[in-house]
Motif scaffolding. Structure first.
Motif, short mmCIF file in Angstrom:
data_model
loop_
_atom_site.label_atom_id
_atom_site.label_comp_id
_atom_site.label_asym_id
_atom_site.label_seq_id
_atom_site.Cartn_x
_atom_site.Cartn_y
_atom_site.Cartn_z
N SER A 272 0.83 -1.21 0.00
CA SER A 272 0.00 0.00 0.00
C SER A 272 0.86 1.26 0.00
CB SER A 272 -0.94 0.01 1.20
OG SER A 272 -1.89 -1.02 1.11
N ASN A 273 1.95 1.26 0.80
CA ASN A 273 2.83 2.43 0.83
C ASN A 273 3.49 2.66 -0.51
OD1 ASN A 273 2.17 2.65 3.53
ND2 ASN A 273 4.26 2.99 4.20
N THR A 274 3.94 1.58 -1.14
CA THR A 274 4.54 1.70 -2.47
C THR A 274 3.52 2.19 -3.47
OG1 THR A 274 6.06 -0.12 -1.93
CG2 THR A 274 5.81 0.45 -4.26
N CYS A 275 2.31 1.64 -3.40
CA CYS A 275 1.23 2.05 -4.29
C CYS A 275 0.85 3.51 -4.07
CB CYS A 275 0.03 1.14 -4.07
SG CYS A 275 -1.43 1.55 -5.04
N ASN A 276 0.81 3.94 -2.80
CA ASN A 276 0.43 5.32 -2.50
C ASN A 276 1.32 6.34 -3.21
OD1 ASN A 276 -1.67 4.55 -0.86
ND2 ASN A 276 -0.58 4.90 1.06
N VAL A 277 2.63 6.11 -3.17
CA VAL A 277 3.56 7.07 -3.76
C VAL A 277 3.61 6.93 -5.28
CG1 VAL A 277 5.97 7.81 -3.89
CG2 VAL A 277 4.95 7.26 -1.67
N MET B 183 10.18 -0.25 -0.57
CA MET B 183 9.36 0.73 0.15
C MET B 183 10.20 1.90 0.65
SD MET B 183 7.19 0.18 3.66
CE MET B 183 8.72 0.22 4.62
N VAL B 184 11.39 1.60 1.20
CA VAL B 184 12.28 2.66 1.67
C VAL B 184 12.73 3.53 0.51
CG1 VAL B 184 14.51 3.16 2.74
CG2 VAL B 184 13.08 1.34 3.67
N ASN C 232 5.48 17.95 -10.67
CA ASN C 232 5.04 18.23 -12.04
C ASN C 232 4.45 16.99 -12.70
OD1 ASN C 232 5.99 20.99 -12.14
ND2 ASN C 232 8.06 20.13 -12.11
N ARG C 233 3.83 17.21 -13.85
CA ARG C 233 3.20 16.09 -14.57
C ARG C 233 4.23 15.05 -15.00
NH1 ARG C 233 -0.73 20.07 -16.40
NH2 ARG C 233 -2.83 19.29 -15.88
N TRP C 234 5.43 15.50 -15.44
CA TRP C 234 6.41 14.52 -15.89
C TRP C 234 6.92 13.68 -14.72
CZ3 TRP C 234 11.43 13.98 -14.25
CH2 TRP C 234 12.02 15.05 -13.57
N GLU C 235 6.97 14.29 -13.52
CA GLU C 235 7.37 13.53 -12.34
C GLU C 235 6.28 12.52 -11.96
OE1 GLU C 235 10.21 16.78 -10.06
OE2 GLU C 235 8.04 17.01 -9.98
N GLY C 236 5.02 12.94 -12.12
CA GLY C 236 3.92 12.01 -11.88
C GLY C 236 3.95 10.84 -12.86
N ALA C 237 4.25 11.14 -14.14
CA ALA C 237 4.34 10.08 -15.14
C ALA C 237 5.50 9.13 -14.83
CB ALA C 237 4.53 10.69 -16.53
N LEU C 238 6.61 9.68 -14.31
CA LEU C 238 7.75 8.84 -13.92
C LEU C 238 7.37 7.89 -12.79
CD1 LEU C 238 10.84 8.29 -14.20
CD2 LEU C 238 11.18 10.03 -12.44
N LEU C 239 6.67 8.41 -11.78
CA LEU C 239 6.23 7.57 -10.66
C LEU C 239 5.28 6.47 -11.15
CD1 LEU C 239 5.57 10.31 -7.94
CD2 LEU C 239 7.52 8.74 -8.06
N LEU C 240 4.35 6.84 -12.03
CA LEU C 240 3.39 5.86 -12.54
C LEU C 240 4.09 4.77 -13.35
CD1 LEU C 240 0.46 4.99 -12.81
CD2 LEU C 240 0.25 6.53 -14.79
N ALA C 241 5.08 5.17 -14.17
CA ALA C 241 5.83 4.19 -14.96
C ALA C 241 6.57 3.21 -14.05
CB ALA C 241 6.82 4.91 -15.88
N TYR C 242 7.10 3.71 -12.95
CA TYR C 242 7.77 2.83 -11.99
C TYR C 242 6.79 1.83 -11.39
CZ TYR C 242 12.35 5.06 -11.93
OH TYR C 242 13.59 5.51 -12.27
N TYR C 243 5.57 2.29 -11.12
CA TYR C 243 4.60 1.36 -10.53
C TYR C 243 4.23 0.25 -11.51
CZ TYR C 243 0.85 -0.52 -7.77
OH TYR C 243 0.07 -1.38 -7.04
#
Length: 370
Positions: free
Chosen positions: A97-102, A293-294, A311-322
């Motif tokens: 859940s913590n990994t998913c949250n970020v 998680m860390v 920013n949006r590109w940072e959000g896209a980066l996080l989503l790609a990692y997930y």
């Protein structure tokens, strides 16, 4: 010609019964989604009104009332799993859940609308999230989270709540004397109804998704790694997304950070406290899941710090990692040979390059500031 076995033949009544179950599951999925959206709208609206009526910041409400409330499914799942000697589910629910949250929730929220980050998050809350994540790894290093560890984590949850109350009181603004007295109670009721609807909606969605996955032959392990982890984070997902679209950016970001801290302290602490023999920690969790998680917590700091905006590109980066993270989990659970290649690519190329970029941006931000 080679004949391929088709498995046991099913009767017409079996097929009809399976199709009917699948239709019910899709109905649960749809009703759950509607309940989540309605509940999130009520929660965000009530939280913003409560902040205004009580004279405290939206960030304080997001870090406590909203964050703790949206973590209700994690509490139910982890404590119930601990009581039934299912330590992997109890721990995996919190870590997943913590990994998913970020990665997923913060990523989607930032893509929907760039998120402004409060200086308090960079100075206090995110460093605390990193410190507590490392603390949990330290407590788990001996292979078990025992009763004493659970008590320590629960005390940490209480201390963090007190800290937020002190910070909220220090930064509080005068309440408008013209505001009606009923506004606080009405806002609390709106928050309560929103939270209840969110919890019900997430439960219906998870039940529906699990039934569909089982009808399609997906293994229980893959269901746990994906549907359950995402399902218990659905309240945070929809709440942060709705808050982002409504312009309540402090609630959107505070919900994520506060939920992660609550999961690590209160949820994991309650699970360890409730478990008769403590929570055994698998070697795989110590080797992969907890370090991930860390790492995800650490990534928040430079992203939040650069421009005090996600920013949006940072959000896209996080989503790609997930997406890559879930792909790795699924491939690994199936013992697929591609899991090794994907893991090596993430470990030795993608993550170091991302760290280099984020550190470079953070250094530029430090030089830019007076």
């Amino acid at each position: 010609m080679r004949i391929v076995p088709l498995g046991p033949r099913r009767s017409g009544s079996d097929i009809f019964f399976a199709e009917r179950l699948t239709m019910v599951a899709f109905g649960l999925l749809a009703v759950g989604l509607v309940a989540l959206v309605v509940g999130a709208e009520m929660l965000v609206r009530g939280a913003s009104r409560l902040a205004a009526a009580a004279g405290v910041s939206s960030l304080a409400i997001g870090l406590t009332v909203v964050a703790y409330g949206t973590s209700a499914p994690e509490v139910a799942v982890s404590v119930n799993a601990a009581l039934h000697d299912q330590a992997d589910i109890a721990l995996g629910n919190v870590v997943g859940s913590n990994t998913c949250n970020v990665l997923l929730i913060l990523g989607i929220s930032a893509i929907a609308a760039p998120l402004a980050v409060s200086s308090q998050l960079v100075r206090i809350d995110v460093p605390l999230m990193i410190a507590v994540s490392l603390g949990v790894v330290g407590l788990a290093y001996d292979g078990v989270l025992g009763w004493g560890d659970g008590c320590l984590l629960l005390l940490g949850a209480a201390a963090y709540t007190v800290l937020q109350l002190v910070l909220a009181k220090r930064d509080s603004s005068p309440v408008d004397p013209e505001a009606p007295k009923v506004s606080v109670m009405a806002s609390i009721l709106l928050v309560a109804f929103g939270l209840a609807t969110l919890v019900l909606g997430s439960r219906w969605m998870v039940d529906g998704a699990v039934r569909i996955a089982e009808a399609w032959g997906v293994s229980q392990l893959v269901i746990g790694l994906t549907i359950v982890a995402i399902g218990t984070s659905l309240p945070e997902l929809v709440t942060s997304l709705v808050a982002s679209l409504r312009g309540e950016r402090d609630i959107a970001v505070g919900n994520i950070v506060g939920s992660n801290l609550f999961n690590l302290t209160a949820v994991l602490g309650a699970a360890a406290f409730a478990s008769p023999a403590g929570l055994p920690i698998s070697a795989e969790a110590l080797r992969f899941d907890l370090p991930v998680m860390v790492g995800v917590s650490v990534v928040c700091l430079p992203i939040f710090f650069t421009g005090m905006t996600i920013n949006r590109w940072e959000g896209a980066l996080l989503l790609a990692y997930y997406v890559a993270y879930v792909a790795y989990l699924v491939l690994e659970s199936q013992r697929h040979h591609a899991a090794v290649a994907l893991g090596d690519a993430l470990r030795w190329f993608v993550l170091p390059m991302t760290a280099l970029v984020l550190v470079t941006l953070a250094m530029k931000e430090l030089r830019r500031r007076p």
